[in-house]
Design a protein around this motif. Structure first.
Motif, PDB file in Angstrom:
ATOM      1  N   LYS A 169      -8.016  38.579  14.179  1.00  0.00           N
ATOM      2  CA  LYS A 169      -6.753  38.544  13.457  1.00  0.00           C
ATOM      3  C   LYS A 169      -7.043  38.151  12.004  1.00  0.00           C
ATOM      4  CE  LYS A 169      -4.240  39.161  17.205  1.00  0.00           C
ATOM      5  NZ  LYS A 169      -3.503  40.435  17.414  1.00  0.00           N
ATOM      6  N   PRO A 170      -6.301  38.695  11.044  1.00  0.00           N
ATOM      7  CA  PRO A 170      -6.594  38.414   9.631  1.00  0.00           C
ATOM      8  C   PRO A 170      -6.154  37.018   9.199  1.00  0.00           C
ATOM      9  CG  PRO A 170      -4.698  39.855   9.806  1.00  0.00           C
ATOM     10  CD  PRO A 170      -5.226  39.682  11.202  1.00  0.00           C
ATOM     11  N   LYS A 171      -6.682  35.993   9.876  1.00  0.00           N
ATOM     12  CA  LYS A 171      -6.277  34.607   9.608  1.00  0.00           C
ATOM     13  C   LYS A 171      -6.738  34.102   8.240  1.00  0.00           C
ATOM     14  CE  LYS A 171      -6.312  33.250  14.509  1.00  0.00           C
ATOM     15  NZ  LYS A 171      -6.934  32.362  15.518  1.00  0.00           N
ATOM     16  N   TYR A 172      -7.749  34.734   7.677  1.00  0.00           N
ATOM     17  CA  TYR A 172      -8.321  34.259   6.415  1.00  0.00           C
ATOM     18  C   TYR A 172      -7.905  35.137   5.232  1.00  0.00           C
ATOM     19  CZ  TYR A 172     -11.139  31.419   9.553  1.00  0.00           C
ATOM     20  OH  TYR A 172     -11.547  30.527  10.520  1.00  0.00           O
ATOM     21  N   TYR A 173      -6.916  35.957   5.447  1.00  0.00           N
ATOM     22  CA  TYR A 173      -6.455  36.878   4.403  1.00  0.00           C
ATOM     23  C   TYR A 173      -6.059  36.114   3.139  1.00  0.00           C
ATOM     24  CZ  TYR A 173      -3.678  40.621   2.210  1.00  0.00           C
ATOM     25  OH  TYR A 173      -3.171  41.549   1.339  1.00  0.00           O
ATOM     26  N   ASP A 174      -5.256  35.079   3.291  1.00  0.00           N
ATOM     27  CA  ASP A 174      -4.789  34.328   2.113  1.00  0.00           C
ATOM     28  C   ASP A 174      -5.938  33.647   1.389  1.00  0.00           C
ATOM     29  OD1 ASP A 174      -2.201  35.111   2.601  1.00  0.00           O
ATOM     30  OD2 ASP A 174      -1.621  33.250   3.614  1.00  0.00           O
ATOM     31  N   GLU A 175      -6.887  33.067   2.145  1.00  0.00           N
ATOM     32  CA  GLU A 175      -8.039  32.430   1.510  1.00  0.00           C
ATOM     33  C   GLU A 175      -8.817  33.428   0.665  1.00  0.00           C
ATOM     34  OE1 GLU A 175      -7.017  31.794   4.498  1.00  0.00           O
ATOM     35  OE2 GLU A 175      -7.396  29.710   5.089  1.00  0.00           O
ATOM     36  N   ILE A 176      -8.949  34.646   1.172  1.00  0.00           N
ATOM     37  CA  ILE A 176      -9.718  35.666   0.453  1.00  0.00           C
ATOM     38  C   ILE A 176      -9.013  36.061  -0.840  1.00  0.00           C
ATOM     39  CG2 ILE A 176     -10.513  38.066   0.546  1.00  0.00           C
ATOM     40  CD1 ILE A 176     -11.058  37.617   3.545  1.00  0.00           C
ATOM     41  N   HIS A 203     -15.915  34.863  13.575  1.00  0.00           N
ATOM     42  CA  HIS A 203     -16.508  36.031  12.931  1.00  0.00           C
ATOM     43  C   HIS A 203     -15.570  37.235  13.030  1.00  0.00           C
ATOM     44  CE1 HIS A 203     -20.229  33.682  14.160  1.00  0.00           C
ATOM     45  NE2 HIS A 203     -20.296  33.724  12.838  1.00  0.00           N
ATOM     46  N   PHE A 204     -14.952  37.402  14.195  1.00  0.00           N
ATOM     47  CA  PHE A 204     -13.997  38.493  14.360  1.00  0.00           C
ATOM     48  C   PHE A 204     -12.819  38.331  13.393  1.00  0.00           C
ATOM     49  CE2 PHE A 204     -15.418  38.371  19.061  1.00  0.00           C
ATOM     50  CZ  PHE A 204     -16.483  39.220  18.794  1.00  0.00           C
ATOM     51  N   ASP A 205     -12.343  37.105  13.249  1.00  0.00           N
ATOM     52  CA  ASP A 205     -11.186  36.863  12.387  1.00  0.00           C
ATOM     53  C   ASP A 205     -11.524  37.053  10.909  1.00  0.00           C
ATOM     54  OD1 ASP A 205      -9.667  36.311  14.629  1.00  0.00           O
ATOM     55  OD2 ASP A 205      -9.918  34.133  14.491  1.00  0.00           O
ATOM     56  N   ILE A 206     -12.694  36.599  10.502  1.00  0.00           N
ATOM     57  CA  ILE A 206     -13.121  36.824   9.111  1.00  0.00           C
ATOM     58  C   ILE A 206     -13.262  38.317   8.851  1.00  0.00           C
ATOM     59  CG2 ILE A 206     -15.006  36.496   7.455  1.00  0.00           C
ATOM     60  CD1 ILE A 206     -15.493  33.747   8.778  1.00  0.00           C
ATOM     61  N   GLY A 207     -13.859  39.035   9.813  1.00  0.00           N
ATOM     62  CA  GLY A 207     -13.994  40.480   9.674  1.00  0.00           C
ATOM     63  C   GLY A 207     -12.652  41.178   9.570  1.00  0.00           C
ATOM     64  N   ALA A 208     -11.694  40.776  10.419  1.00  0.00           N
ATOM     65  CA  ALA A 208     -10.354  41.369  10.371  1.00  0.00           C
ATOM     66  C   ALA A 208      -9.687  41.100   9.024  1.00  0.00           C
ATOM     67  CB  ALA A 208      -9.504  40.814  11.507  1.00  0.00           C
ATOM     68  N   SER A 209      -9.919  39.927   8.478  1.00  0.00           N
ATOM     69  CA  SER A 209      -9.328  39.565   7.185  1.00  0.00           C
ATOM     70  C   SER A 209      -9.920  40.409   6.057  1.00  0.00           C
ATOM     71  CB  SER A 209      -9.566  38.083   6.906  1.00  0.00           C
ATOM     72  OG  SER A 209      -9.072  37.275   7.966  1.00  0.00           O
ATOM     73  N   ALA A 210     -11.239  40.566   6.049  1.00  0.00           N
ATOM     74  CA  ALA A 210     -11.893  41.385   5.019  1.00  0.00           C
ATOM     75  C   ALA A 210     -11.451  42.840   5.116  1.00  0.00           C
ATOM     76  CB  ALA A 210     -13.414  41.288   5.161  1.00  0.00           C
ATOM     77  N   LYS A 213      -8.579  43.999   6.284  1.00  0.00           N
ATOM     78  CA  LYS A 213      -7.190  44.137   5.806  1.00  0.00           C
ATOM     79  C   LYS A 213      -7.128  44.088   4.281  1.00  0.00           C
ATOM     80  CE  LYS A 213      -2.557  42.107   6.072  1.00  0.00           C
ATOM     81  NZ  LYS A 213      -1.953  43.406   5.718  1.00  0.00           N
ATOM     82  N   VAL A 214      -7.915  43.204   3.664  1.00  0.00           N
ATOM     83  CA  VAL A 214      -7.936  43.149   2.201  1.00  0.00           C
ATOM     84  C   VAL A 214      -8.431  44.469   1.630  1.00  0.00           C
ATOM     85  CG1 VAL A 214      -9.007  42.035   0.201  1.00  0.00           C
ATOM     86  CG2 VAL A 214      -8.200  40.630   2.113  1.00  0.00           C
ATOM     87  N   LEU A 215      -9.511  45.000   2.211  1.00  0.00           N
ATOM     88  CA  LEU A 215     -10.028  46.301   1.763  1.00  0.00           C
ATOM     89  C   LEU A 215      -8.949  47.375   1.847  1.00  0.00           C
ATOM     90  CD1 LEU A 215     -12.951  48.018   1.368  1.00  0.00           C
ATOM     91  CD2 LEU A 215     -12.246  48.789   3.614  1.00  0.00           C
ATOM     92  N   GLU A 216      -8.271  47.462   2.982  1.00  0.00           N
ATOM     93  CA  GLU A 216      -7.240  48.480   3.169  1.00  0.00           C
ATOM     94  C   GLU A 216      -6.104  48.319   2.150  1.00  0.00           C
ATOM     95  OE1 GLU A 216      -5.882  48.357   7.210  1.00  0.00           O
ATOM     96  OE2 GLU A 216      -7.922  48.234   7.994  1.00  0.00           O
ATOM     97  N   ASP A 217      -5.663  47.088   1.960  1.00  0.00           N
ATOM     98  CA  ASP A 217      -4.538  46.846   1.045  1.00  0.00           C
ATOM     99  C   ASP A 217      -4.903  47.214  -0.393  1.00  0.00           C
ATOM    100  OD1 ASP A 217      -3.110  45.993   3.210  1.00  0.00           O
ATOM    101  OD2 ASP A 217      -3.116  43.869   2.677  1.00  0.00           O
ATOM    102  N   ILE A 218      -6.133  46.907  -0.791  1.00  0.00           N
ATOM    103  CA  ILE A 218      -6.580  47.266  -2.138  1.00  0.00           C
ATOM    104  C   ILE A 218      -6.649  48.783  -2.284  1.00  0.00           C
ATOM    105  CG2 ILE A 218      -8.531  47.192  -3.746  1.00  0.00           C
ATOM    106  CD1 ILE A 218      -9.131  44.365  -2.648  1.00  0.00           C
ATOM    107  N   LEU A 219      -7.217  49.449  -1.293  1.00  0.00           N
ATOM    108  CA  LEU A 219      -7.327  50.903  -1.350  1.00  0.00           C
ATOM    109  C   LEU A 219      -5.949  51.560  -1.439  1.00  0.00           C
ATOM    110  CD1 LEU A 219     -10.203  51.715   1.154  1.00  0.00           C
ATOM    111  CD2 LEU A 219     -10.164  52.242  -1.290  1.00  0.00           C
TER     112      LEU A 219
END
Length: 567
Positions: A208-215, A267-274, A276-282
């Motif tokens: 889950k993108p739990k670290y989205y805001d931190e990123i 690790h799964f959550d950090i990956g999901a967060s990265a 989502k950030v990639l997708e949103d930027i694109l």
């Protein structure tokens, strides 16, 4: 008129030969060297291309190299001066490669092509990506977006193409790179940069993108137009061989995962967060490009375009009506792209667009090495390998029956595919109806991580019945929600998606007819398709390498040409 394209020295070295703008031969160097993601000068790939076309170097009018080495060297020197003294180790490791070979690319090309008297040209890196994206499309005009780690200075560019001309008008520059942002997480989560980004995409589905805001609050400043600014105090790639530093680790409260360390939920959550950030930027980038173009079409190139999850979101949520991603959008594909750019843009030759999409697919994909039935027979016979020769339609019906009975079958036919995916010629096939097949393939065949998904190949006319998409996806570059996961559980990822390949009969008749036979038996027009290789090795090239798959793994059968080999 022959044009040779070359890409090398970083990863995925490759060569491609065009005749009057049409790709007649293209292959990655790794298929010959057996070194995964080989970055050396593609000597064997070039030799094969010339042999396949039956020409000598003197027949080539122009050679294109996929970037400008001098500009790249300028960027490296500028960077090392800026970060000094921290980059000393990286500087001492990198500079000998440049002084020994990379600055002398033109000399290396001349040395390897005895008798060649034509021009050697160096399009910019992102122009090579853009060319491969546009000239493999069926669009007469299109907006262009290229996104990767870094070329000479550019990390992202956009512009417009029409007929045979491409103009890139805007860019984002080093070190602010969406590709390197994603590669930093690839490294941090235990995968090799420029190799493991697709593993990160698969791993992300379990979190889950739990670290989205931190990123987005710490690592990257994102503007409304999709332009980004990385906080370089968290990243090490400007001065070290690793991507992240201790400050990056402290942000997430863990150290970088080691290669063989078990992946945990964090690790799964950090990956999901990265992801989502990639997708949103694109998406922000794509919508900005749309607002600044008069086109309904978009061509996407560069290594980030291999992210099929992001590509699907662009298709569904972006404003463009039509999206095209080429079969090999990364650096290998730029061997084709730079040659296409020289032929169409530099020599100003007229571009011919095939209205039949299957013709375009065949011309773009099935252009690699092949082995005849006679050569396959000679190998099997010389090694005293037991086989059964099967002719005509029986080959398809027997193979389809084997797959439907739960067997795992290697399918080695015709010309090798161009690009990172096996698309029905160097494939391992299995039954998608059996949920346990995914784990069997990962553990006993591919010898790879359990979180890695497998791709569905589907008869093109049934795609909307099984997947949430209304158009073709011939290159496995769209990850699409599955409508009937209960029917094809083995190709339905944990998030309910599949990395889709649609198969048209005119593009690959034998593969299409095989899936159709499977459909007749099972009522399901889908098979599992994964590349014929084990983790850490390139896709097989020769009949011997294909046979070794049945020796080294638990694959049940191998079909090479008209010959059936049982384990």
């Amino acid at each position: 008129m022959y044009t040779l394209g070359i890409s090398c020295y970083y990863h995925d070295s490759a060569a491609a030969l065009l005749k009057d703008g049409v790709v007649v031969a293209a292959v990655e160097e790794e298929r010959f060297s057996r070194k995964k993601f080989d970055d050396d000068y593609p000597r064997m790939a070039i030799e094969w291309c010339l042999k396949e076309a039956g020409i000598s170097p003197s027949d080539i009018k122009s050679v294109a190299f996929y970037d400008k080495p001098v500009l790249k060297f300028e960027r490296l020197l500028d960077n090392y001066i800026a970060v000094a003294p921290r980059g000393l180790y990286s500087f001492l490791n990198t500079m000998p490669k440049w002084l020994h070979s990379r600055l002398w690319t033109k000399s290396e090309i001349k040395k390897s092509l005895k008798g060649f008297t034509g021009e050697i040209l160096f399009p910019e890196h992102h122009m090579s990506h853009a060319a491969h994206a546009f000239y493999t499309s069926q669009f007469e005009e299109s907006a262009i977006l290229t996104v990767d780690g870094v070329g000479e200075w550019s990390t992202t560019s956009f512009g417009h193409a029409k007929n045979n001309t491409i103009n890139l008008t805007h860019d984002i520059r080093w070190p602010h790179s969406l590709g390197l942002f994603y590669s930093a997480f690839t490294y941090f989560l235990g995968f090799r940069v420029n190799e493991g980004e697709y593993k990160l995409m698969g791993l992300a589905s379990y979190g889950k993108p739990k670290y989205y805001d931190e990123i987005i609050h710490n690592l990257v400043d994102i503007k409304d137009d999709g332009s980004i600014h990385l906080d370089m105090s968290y990243f090490a790639f400007t001065y070290d061989k690793v991507m992240t530093n201790e400050k990056f680790s402290k942000l997430f409260g863990i150290e970088p995962r080691k290669k063989n360390e078990k992946a945990e939920q964090i690790h799964f959550d950090i990956g999901a967060s990265a992801q989502k950030v990639l997708e949103d930027i694109l998406l922000k980038m794509v919508n900005h490009v749309y607002e600044n173009s008069n086109s309904k079409n978009l061509c996407i190139g560069g290594g980030v375009a291999l992210n099929g999850v992001a590509n699907y979101r662009i298709l569904k949520e972006g404003h463009f009506d039509n999206i095209h991603v080429p079969p090999s959008p990364g650096d290998a594909g730029s061997a084709v792209g730079c040659a296409q750019y020289i032929y169409y843009n530099y020599h100003n030759n007229q571009r011919i667009i095939h209205k039949n999409p299957s013709h375009q697919i065949t011309e773009n994909v099935y252009v690699g090495p092949s082995f005849s039935n006679e050569e396959i027979f000679e190998y099997l016979n010389s090694e005293k390998i037991s086989f059964e020769k099967i002719e005509g339609d029986e080959l398809l019906s027997r193979t389809a029956k084997l797959i439907s009975d739960g067997n795992i079958v290697g399918w080695y036919q015709d010309k090798m595919e161009w690009g990172p995916r096996a698309l029905g010629c160097r494939s391992i096939l299995a039954d998608p109806r059996k949920a346990e097949m995914k784990d069997i393939l990962n553990e006993k065949i591919k010898h790879r991580e359990s979180f890695r998904p497998f791709a569905p190949s589907i008869l093109e006319e049934y795609v909307s019945e099984y997947f949430d998409i209304d158009r073709i996806s011939p290159y496995m570059l769209m990850v699409v929600p599955v409508k009937k996961p209960e029917k094809i559980p083995a190709v339905t990822h944990v998030d309910g998606t599949g990395r889709l390949q649609t198969v048209h009969r005119e593009a690959n008749p034998l593969y299409y007819d095989l899936i159709k036979e499977f459909y007749k038996i099972t009522g399901v027009p889908v098979v599992i398709n994964t590349s014929m290789n084990v983790m850490g090795e390139p896709i097989v090239h020769t009949p011997e390498q294909a046979y070794q798959m049945i020796v080294k793994t638990d694959m049940d059968y191998l079909v090479m040409g008209n010959y059936l080999v049982k384990k």
